[in-house]
Design a protein around this motif. Structure first.
Motif, mmCIF file in Angstrom:
data_model
loop_
_atom_site.group_PDB
_atom_site.id
_atom_site.type_symbol
_atom_site.label_atom_id
_atom_site.label_comp_id
_atom_site.label_asym_id
_atom_site.label_seq_id
_atom_site.Cartn_x
_atom_site.Cartn_y
_atom_site.Cartn_z
ATOM 1 N N HIS A 178 -3.847 -3.341 9.227
ATOM 2 C CA HIS A 178 -4.493 -1.742 8.532
ATOM 3 C C HIS A 178 -3.263 -0.576 8.654
ATOM 4 O O HIS A 178 -3.916 -0.584 10.359
ATOM 5 C CB HIS A 178 -5.315 -2.023 7.255
ATOM 6 C CG HIS A 178 -6.185 -3.051 6.995
ATOM 7 N ND1 HIS A 178 -5.546 -3.462 5.446
ATOM 8 C CD2 HIS A 178 -7.400 -3.823 7.870
ATOM 9 C CE1 HIS A 178 -6.656 -3.812 6.139
ATOM 10 N NE2 HIS A 178 -7.740 -4.519 6.687
ATOM 11 N N LEU A 179 -3.569 -0.006 8.187
ATOM 12 C CA LEU A 179 -3.244 1.491 8.811
ATOM 13 C C LEU A 179 -3.414 2.872 7.598
ATOM 14 O O LEU A 179 -2.942 2.781 6.598
ATOM 15 C CB LEU A 179 -1.439 1.992 8.895
ATOM 16 C CG LEU A 179 -0.861 3.477 9.362
ATOM 17 C CD1 LEU A 179 -1.245 2.945 11.216
ATOM 18 C CD2 LEU A 179 0.101 3.130 9.274
ATOM 19 N N GLN A 180 -4.466 3.446 8.182
ATOM 20 C CA GLN A 180 -4.971 4.577 7.143
ATOM 21 C C GLN A 180 -4.248 5.316 7.570
ATOM 22 O O GLN A 180 -4.815 5.655 8.790
ATOM 23 C CB GLN A 180 -6.897 5.107 7.668
ATOM 24 C CG GLN A 180 -7.503 5.190 6.764
ATOM 25 C CD GLN A 180 -7.315 5.201 5.309
ATOM 26 O OE1 GLN A 180 -7.905 4.239 4.489
ATOM 27 N NE2 GLN A 180 -6.862 6.394 4.523
ATOM 28 N N TRP B 52 2.454 -0.850 13.678
ATOM 29 C CA TRP B 52 3.284 -0.335 12.751
ATOM 30 C C TRP B 52 4.273 0.541 13.415
ATOM 31 O O TRP B 52 4.117 1.666 13.679
ATOM 32 C CB TRP B 52 2.799 0.155 11.660
ATOM 33 C CG TRP B 52 1.117 -0.259 11.144
ATOM 34 C CD1 TRP B 52 0.023 -0.565 11.389
ATOM 35 C CD2 TRP B 52 1.758 -0.774 9.302
ATOM 36 N NE1 TRP B 52 -0.493 -1.254 10.653
ATOM 37 C CE2 TRP B 52 0.602 -1.215 9.355
ATOM 38 C CE3 TRP B 52 2.306 -0.749 8.495
ATOM 39 C CZ2 TRP B 52 -0.132 -1.741 8.149
ATOM 40 C CZ3 TRP B 52 2.539 -1.846 7.496
ATOM 41 C CH2 TRP B 52 1.473 -2.062 7.219
ATOM 42 N N ARG C 25 -3.943 4.193 2.483
ATOM 43 C CA ARG C 25 -4.077 2.883 3.436
ATOM 44 C C ARG C 25 -2.886 1.509 2.861
ATOM 45 O O ARG C 25 -3.316 1.259 1.625
ATOM 46 C CB ARG C 25 -5.504 2.468 2.874
ATOM 47 C CG ARG C 25 -5.689 1.442 3.680
ATOM 48 C CD ARG C 25 -7.102 0.935 3.170
ATOM 49 N NE ARG C 25 -8.152 -0.206 4.005
ATOM 50 C CZ ARG C 25 -8.494 -0.275 5.537
ATOM 51 N NH1 ARG C 25 -8.487 0.992 5.951
ATOM 52 N NH2 ARG C 25 -9.141 -1.518 5.868
ATOM 53 N N SER D 108 -1.568 -2.308 4.630
ATOM 54 C CA SER D 108 -1.915 -3.448 4.655
ATOM 55 C C SER D 108 -0.918 -4.138 5.242
ATOM 56 O O SER D 108 0.060 -4.330 4.380
ATOM 57 C CB SER D 108 -3.102 -3.937 3.795
ATOM 58 O OG SER D 108 -4.020 -3.218 2.892
ATOM 59 N N ASN E 155 -4.629 9.371 7.011
ATOM 60 C CA ASN E 155 -4.708 10.814 5.619
ATOM 61 C C ASN E 155 -4.310 12.242 6.727
ATOM 62 O O ASN E 155 -3.260 12.121 7.520
ATOM 63 C CB ASN E 155 -6.278 11.393 6.585
ATOM 64 C CG ASN E 155 -6.989 9.962 6.396
ATOM 65 O OD1 ASN E 155 -6.959 8.993 5.100
ATOM 66 N ND2 ASN E 155 -7.785 9.729 7.168
ATOM 67 N N GLY F 13 1.191 -1.337 0.365
ATOM 68 C CA GLY F 13 0.046 0.090 0.285
ATOM 69 C C GLY F 13 0.388 1.607 -0.580
ATOM 70 O O GLY F 13 0.414 2.373 -0.184
ATOM 71 N N PHE G 28 -3.714 9.279 11.875
ATOM 72 C CA PHE G 28 -3.521 7.779 11.383
ATOM 73 C C PHE G 28 -4.836 7.161 11.969
ATOM 74 O O PHE G 28 -5.195 6.944 13.128
ATOM 75 C CB PHE G 28 -2.307 7.419 11.389
ATOM 76 C CG PHE G 28 -1.290 8.096 10.728
ATOM 77 C CD1 PHE G 28 -1.366 8.661 9.712
ATOM 78 C CD2 PHE G 28 0.122 7.741 10.577
ATOM 79 C CE1 PHE G 28 -0.568 9.531 9.043
ATOM 80 C CE2 PHE G 28 0.673 7.695 9.573
ATOM 81 C CZ PHE G 28 0.583 8.710 8.954
ATOM 82 N N THR G 29 -5.219 5.902 11.409
ATOM 83 C CA THR G 29 -5.687 4.861 11.771
ATOM 84 C C THR G 29 -5.413 3.498 11.677
ATOM 85 O O THR G 29 -5.150 3.059 10.737
ATOM 86 C CB THR G 29 -7.217 5.136 11.887
ATOM 87 O OG1 THR G 29 -7.939 6.067 12.168
ATOM 88 C CG2 THR G 29 -8.101 4.233 12.646
ATOM 89 N N SER H 88 -4.150 10.888 0.920
ATOM 90 C CA SER H 88 -4.291 9.398 2.192
ATOM 91 C C SER H 88 -3.603 8.562 1.935
ATOM 92 O O SER H 88 -3.838 8.609 0.438
ATOM 93 C CB SER H 88 -6.117 9.305 2.478
ATOM 94 O OG SER H 88 -6.448 10.224 3.038
ATOM 95 N N SER I 112 -6.299 -1.083 12.509
ATOM 96 C CA SER I 112 -7.040 -1.610 12.639
ATOM 97 C C SER I 112 -7.009 -3.006 12.396
ATOM 98 O O SER I 112 -5.576 -3.311 11.539
ATOM 99 C CB SER I 112 -8.383 -1.042 12.064
ATOM 100 O OG SER I 112 -8.415 -1.250 10.187
#
Length: 123
Positions: A79-81, A35, A18, A20, A83, A7, A67-68, A16, A70
């Motif tokens: 995952h690391l979103q 992460w 994302r 994975s 933004n 990603g 960052f988020t 942004s 999940s």
């Protein structure tokens, strides 16, 4: 256990991405995951971590609110979103599988490491 991160890429500031991370060889459903990132000339640092159940997280101050982290319920994908990316977020990002179930910020508490994915944020 093998961790495969994906990603990463080149994005403009404010954009942004994302990330994975998929685990194979053993399910990490009972392990915390995290992460980390390493920028050129700098030490590896924690970015975010999540406990085994996915209901407790940690974020570095530098990414909090942007960052988020999940994970899926099976525990095999992280995952690391990301933004509102900034040039200072440029680094190689690594996913890691922890030795314990609780999230931790210490690299030594992570047993399994992915190969890293490069994130470049242009100004």
């Amino acid at each position: 256990v093998q961790l495969q991160a994906s990603g990463g890429g080149l994005v403009q500031a404010g954009g942004s991405l994302r990330l994975s991370c998929t685990a194979s060889g053993r399910i990490l459903s009972n392990n915390a995951m995290g992460w980390f990132r390493q920028a050129p000339g700098k030490e590896r640092e924690i970015v975010a971590a999540i406990n085994w159940r996915g209901d407790s997280t940690y974020y570095a101050d530098s990414v909090k609110g942007r960052f988020t982290v999940s994970r899926d319920r099976a525990g095999s994908t992280l995952h690391l979103q990301m933004n509102s990316l900034k040039p200072e977020d440029t680094a190689v990002y690594y996913c890691a599988g922890g030795r314990y179930g609780y999230e931790t910020t210490t690299a030594q508490h992570y047993r399994y490491w992915g190969q890293g994915t490069l994130v470049t944020v242009s100004s």
